[in-house]
Design an enzyme around this catalytic site. Structure first.
Site, PDB file in Angstrom:
ATOM      1  N   SER A 289       0.692  -1.263  -0.073  1.00 10.85           N
ATOM      2  CA  SER A 289       0.098   0.016   0.010  1.00 10.85           C
ATOM      3  C   SER A 289       0.584   1.193   0.104  1.00 10.85           C
ATOM      4  CB  SER A 289      -0.829  -0.125   1.227  1.00 10.85           C
ATOM      5  OG  SER A 289      -2.066   0.855   0.962  1.00 10.85           O
ATOM      6  N   ASP A 300       9.716   5.676 -10.213  1.00  4.25           N
ATOM      7  CA  ASP A 300       9.436   6.648 -11.576  1.00  4.25           C
ATOM      8  C   ASP A 300       9.962   7.958 -11.629  1.00  4.25           C
ATOM      9  OD1 ASP A 300       7.716   4.337 -12.057  1.00  4.25           O
ATOM     10  OD2 ASP A 300       5.734   5.453 -11.698  1.00  4.25           O
ATOM     11  N   LYS A 314      -0.653  -4.350  -3.368  1.00  6.02           N
ATOM     12  CA  LYS A 314      -1.832  -3.747  -2.921  1.00  6.02           C
ATOM     13  C   LYS A 314      -2.219  -2.470  -3.632  1.00  6.02           C
ATOM     14  CE  LYS A 314      -4.841  -2.752   0.674  1.00  6.02           C
ATOM     15  NZ  LYS A 314      -5.416  -1.207   0.758  1.00  6.02           N
TER      16      LYS A 314
END
Length: 545
Positions: A289, A300, A314
């Protein structure tokens, strides 16, 4: 001319879109209303005509919870009692005993007392089984026994517990328990700072920032952020932690839903602490999460090298919504996506196998995305590290030993056989490993692998059909072969299991702080992360600097 074209073609398109949405909404509303009417009629009919007295509240509670089970494990209904019992306080403070407690088979077991908190001060230790709280004998108590350990500050509670078969007693004094998001940080070597972030509560970014600033003051020129085992928490705290390392107004995560009001973009709001300090983020299969939001965003944005093993996967966002009569439902409202557009959800709850289990998204269905500098990353199954380490992966046999308390229970036996080790690191020799295996055999430890479960289920069916005697020989042969296979797995993963035993034992003698301190000099993942940070050329090559 351009304006006229827009009026002529775009507006009708929009109108058609509104018309489609309207029709869709109308159809959905009718279907929902129809099903509610059918259910209401059935519910009244059964309750009015059933041969015995029914409990309408219990029936409805079970019906609602069973219905939600078909969606995903995070969408849950809380009746009035549930809301009162399980309301989560995410501030990092609560009145309690300061210990991790497990409820297994009706037993209340101390799993880990936190240093200098009420349970620890009262002398409770890992492995103790609480059998009486005040005047309540837990063997006769069918409700949630954990509720008996709650109360206002300075409340005194008499406790009886079993330790190695002997009944003992103590008294707890409840107090405010500050659950730290950053339970430990220190230097690893002279120039690498190490920060453990164990959860994303309301103090997570504040505590991480304080640790970062302090480590920089001590001379840290690199940082390791350890998110291994971190199950997640508050999304806004994940954004704020990324903000420590990336510039203001940077997109960290977006959420998407069929409901437009849940479509949001979360950006950094403040000036960063350090845009340039080299950063490694450690993750494993239990990082979930909010941990994946941090790891995914920093990957990224090419701001950190991710090291370890693939994270949990998740990518669903929940929100508690109030209902009538003090009830509540926690609903999965959206999916979240990293800056490159990746979704990291691993299990597809819209498609289930024959056993009703959600299907893991197949690797062939993963989609490729690009980081800011053009590195290829994939969606569909958690965050894949830039540097994968075998040490971070957990074998099925080790998972079973942890899940079924094989390692935990043996550590309890070991602790009371060797009570005076103190801060000395225990030696898990090959002879000790053989003693551990002998303990498992003596206790008839059941690994409960999928194969083992299937074999037991087959025997149960055979008993019902009264053919168990006919297949007894074959069954025992299969069971023996399975046990031999498990013994082979124990031998294959001896190194991993010995390390897990050592970790558990260090906690017994030196608490969690002692384990983290040991990690800074002996944990292979931390050592490899530190080595990477000290190799500037290799670090920069990974990030295409």
């Amino acid at each position: 001319m351009f304006i006229k074209l827009r009026k002529r073609y775009v507006l009708p398109t929009l109108a058609a879109g509104f018309m489609f949405v309207g029709v869709s909404f109308k159809d959905d509303f009718f279907e929902i209303a129809k099903q509610i009417e059918i259910f209401t009629t059935l519910f009244k009919t059964v309750n009015n005509n059933y041969v015995d007295e029914t409990n309408p509240a219990q029936l409805m509670d079970k019906a609602i919870k069973s219905m939600l089970e078909d969606l995903d494990p995070y969408t849950n209904y809380f009746n009035e009692q549930d809301v009162a019992k399980f309301k989560i306080n995410s501030t990092g403070e609560y009145t309690g005993i300061g210990a991790l407690i497990a409820r297994k088979d009706g037993r209340l077991i101390i799993k880990e007392p936190y240093k200098d908190y009420p349970a620890d001060k009262a002398g409770l230790k890992a492995g103790d089984e609480i059998v009486q709280i005040g005047d309540v004998v837990l063997a006769n108590f069918k409700e949630d026994a954990g509720e008996l350990l709650k109360g206002s500050r300075n409340t005194k509670i008499d406790i009886k517990y079993l330790r190695q078969g002997k009944q003992m007693s103590t008294q707890l004094t409840l107090n405010e328990v500050d659950v730290k998001a950053v339970p430990y940080y220190s230097l690893v070597g002279k120039e690498t700072g190490y920060i453990v972030l164990s959860q994303f509560n309301a103090k997570a970014s504040q505590e991480t920032k304080a640790a970062l600033v302090d480590l920089k003051g001590q001379g840290a020129k690199n940082i390791i952020l350890d998110l291994r085992g971190n199950p997640g928490g508050l999304l806004n705290e994940a954004v704020s932690i990324c903000n420590l390392f990336v510039k203001q107004d940077e997109t960290i995560v977006t959420t998407r839903s069929k409901n437009e009001k849940y479509n949001n973009t979360y950006k950094t709001q403040k000036a960063p602490v350090d845009l340039d300090i080299p950063l490694v983020v450690l993750v494993d299969g239990k990082s979930a999460s909010a941990s994946e939001i941090v790891a995914g965003a920093l990957q990224d944005l090419d701001r950190a090298v991710i090291v370890g093993s693939r994270s949990f996967g998740k990518g669903l966002v929940q929100r508690p919504l109030d209902l009538t009569y003090g009830t509540q439902v926690k609903v999965t409202i959206s999916r979240y996506y990293t800056p490159s557009g990746r979704g990291i959800q691993a299990l597809d709850y819209t498609h289930k196998d024959a056993d009703g289990k959600a299907i893991r998204i197949d690797k062939k269905d993963y989609n490729a995305f690009k980081t800011r500098k053009g590195r290829t990353v994939f969606d569909g199954g958690g965050i894949l590290p830039d540097v994968e380490l075998d040490e971070s992966k957990q074998s099925a046999i080790a998972d079973a030993l942890i899940r079924k308390d094989g390692i935990f229970n043996y550590a309890t036996v070991y602790y009371y056989k060797n009570p005076n080790i103190g801060t000395t690191i225990p030696n898990i020799s090959d002879a000790e490993f053989e003693a551990f295996k002998a303990y498992l055999k003596k206790e008839k430890f059941e690994f409960d692998t999928e194969t083992e479960k299937s074999l037991k289920a087959t025997l149960e069916v055979a008993k019902k059909e009264k053919v168990d005697q006919s297949i007894a020989t074959e069954y025992n042969q299969l069971l023996a072969a399975l046990q031999k296979s498990e013994e082979k797995e124990l031998a294959t993963h001896k190194g991993e299991i010995k390390q897990l035993l050592l970790d558990e034992l260090i906690k017994r003698y030196q608490y969690k702080e002692g384990l983290y301190k040991y990690y800074t000099t002996s944990n292979p993942e931390i050592q490899k992360a530190a080595a990477l940070l000290n190799n500037t050329a290799q670090y920069n090559k990974i990030l295409l600097k």
